[in-house]
Design an enzyme around this catalytic site. Structure first.
Site, short mmCIF file in Angstrom:
data_model
loop_
_atom_site.label_atom_id
_atom_site.label_comp_id
_atom_site.label_asym_id
_atom_site.label_seq_id
_atom_site.Cartn_x
_atom_site.Cartn_y
_atom_site.Cartn_z
N HIS A 166 -5.23 -3.59 -2.90
CA HIS A 166 -4.93 -2.61 -3.93
C HIS A 166 -4.75 -3.23 -5.32
O HIS A 166 -4.53 -2.51 -6.29
CB HIS A 166 -3.68 -1.82 -3.56
CG HIS A 166 -3.82 -1.08 -2.27
ND1 HIS A 166 -4.32 0.21 -2.19
CD2 HIS A 166 -3.55 -1.45 -0.99
CE1 HIS A 166 -4.34 0.60 -0.92
NE2 HIS A 166 -3.87 -0.39 -0.18
N LYS A 183 -11.85 0.37 -2.33
CA LYS A 183 -10.80 0.96 -3.17
C LYS A 183 -11.25 0.92 -4.62
O LYS A 183 -12.07 1.74 -5.02
CB LYS A 183 -9.48 0.25 -2.90
CG LYS A 183 -9.02 0.45 -1.45
CD LYS A 183 -7.74 -0.23 -1.12
CE LYS A 183 -7.27 0.13 0.28
NZ LYS A 183 -8.20 -0.32 1.36
N SER A 200 0.79 -1.22 0.00
CA SER A 200 0.00 0.00 0.00
C SER A 200 0.83 1.27 0.00
O SER A 200 0.35 2.32 -0.46
CB SER A 200 -0.95 0.01 1.19
OG SER A 200 -0.23 -0.06 2.42
#
Length: 401
Positions: A213, A245, A185
């Site tokens: 992610h 996300k 991240s």
């Protein structure tokens, strides 16, 4: 006569706050209107945003919003209870089935957040007498989960399969769980899952990948890090993703075998003892999941913007980490310099937050630039122009130890 108790001397909260401010480590919240997007009003001033995790630009997608509104009319706003009481709706069930199909796994289980998913899964899988092996740059939620589980926690060098192999070989633990982010991240690099797989299989361990992610941003249909390495459910028996996300909604999910999901339903406290995600949010996520898989142009646009930015940074002599993902960290060095760079950018109408210890190691404070499919080329160029101006104003960068 009862005497008043003396004041507690161990809780000097004001002193802690003052110390964090003196070390340039104090954090404060910003208020955004309307919310996610390339532009937002931040504390009353319009800014160009380059620090959101809304990678595919789905948080304000009209179809996602419409699904949420329609489902709210049907289900109401809240779920009303935990999944094991009366909180598990048809929307949750359908989302889990679709996430399982998306990842090529037999089952999926939806959690209220990525943090709760990581805590619940690791705590359910390992405990005293076991060991979890973590990449040194794993997300804080993974490390916290390892500590809270009661299992021994060992950390191997970042993306270093040889160091992992040595630590696995020396361990006499009953169960061995290797835990890594799919995309890290703060650095934006991708874990070498194929390489890590060899010592994992040799030592009879399990591999758990938190691809918060990677899902949505990597792979032909957004299948994430495991998909680009073509990792099967047997090779990655525990695969975790977040929905807040690239999916643009909220929550998290775990995918794996029937036995894994059934075990988590019975044993993961953060699943059992919390109110279920609102059903309307589950329905909105079903729509975003379809968009993730079908609108490949969003990932193509992201890559174009990333490469444009990296080429511009090279011309400016800025120190980027080696990342091909939407996370593009610019190393500043000290916390004070990272804050100064962030403030200088904001004065030019661009919001990029400074990332400082303990989130990253001492001496590696940075600007964590993140991209969205909502960004335009001219906005990337505006960021590069501002970085050039900031660099000239503040002088050369600091050495990173």
């Amino acid at each position: 006569m009862i005497q008043n108790a003396p004041p507690a001397t161990g809780f000097n909260l004001e002193g802690q706050i003052d110390a964090s401010k003196a070390a340039d480590l104090y954090r404060h919240r910003r208020t955004l209107v309307p919310g996610q997007g390339a532009w937002a009003t931040v504390d009353g001033v319009e800014k160009l945003i380059f620090c959101s995790n809304d990678y595919l630009g789905l948080a304000r997608h009209p179809s996602v919003i419409a699904s949420f509104k329609k489902a709210a009319d049907c289900y109401g706003v809240g779920s009303g209870a935990s999944h094991l009481v009366t909180g598990h709706s048809r929307a949750h069930q359908q989302l889990e089935e679709e996430l399982a199909a998306f990842t090529g796994r037999p089952r999926a289980l939806v959690f209220s957040s990525g943090y709760m998913a990581n805590i619940g899964v690791i705590d359910a899988l390992v405990g005293p007498g076991d060991c979890s092996f973590h990449d040194r740059l794993n997300h804080a939620s993974l490390l916290d989960a390892g500590r809270l589980s009661g299992a021994r926690l060992m950390r191997y060098r970042h993306c270093d399969a040889d160091d992992l192999a040595c630590k696995l070989a020396r361990s006499q633990s009953r169960r061995k769980l290797v835990v890594t982010d799919g995309v890290f991240s703060m650095d934006g690099d991708i874990a070498p899952l194929r390489t890590l797989m060899r010592p994992v299989q040799q030592q009879g361990a399990w591999l758990m990948v938190d691809d918060a992610h990677g899902f949505g941003t990597l792979g032909l249909q957004g299948g994430g890090a495991a998909s680009i390495f073509r990792m099967s459910a047997q090779e990655v028996p525990v695969l975790i993703g977040t929905l807040g996300k690239a999916f643009g909604t909220s929550g998290a999910f775990v995918t794996g075998s029937h036995a894994l999901v059934e075990s988590l339903i019975q044993s993961a406290n953060t699943y059992k003892y919390t109110t279920a995600l609102p059903p309307a949010l589950a329905e909105a996520t079903r729509t975003s999941l379809r968009l993730v898989q079908t609108e490949n142009w969003r990932r193509e646009r992201l890559q174009h913007l990333i490469q444009r930015f990296r080429a511009g940074c090279r011309q400016l002599g800025l120190r980027l980490l080696d990342s091909q993902t939407p996370i593009q960290p610019i190393i500043a060095g000290s916390a004070s310099r990272a804050l100064a760079m962030s403030a200088a950018l904001e004065a030019r109408g661009i919001l990029v937050t400074a990332i400082r210890p303990p989130t990253v190691p001492q001496g590696s404070s940075r600007l964590r630039v993140t991209f969205s499919a909502n960004h335009q080329e001219e906005e990337v160029d505006r960021l590069l122009d501002a970085l050039d101006s900031v660099q000239k104003t503040l002088g050369g960068d600091e050495p990173c130890p």
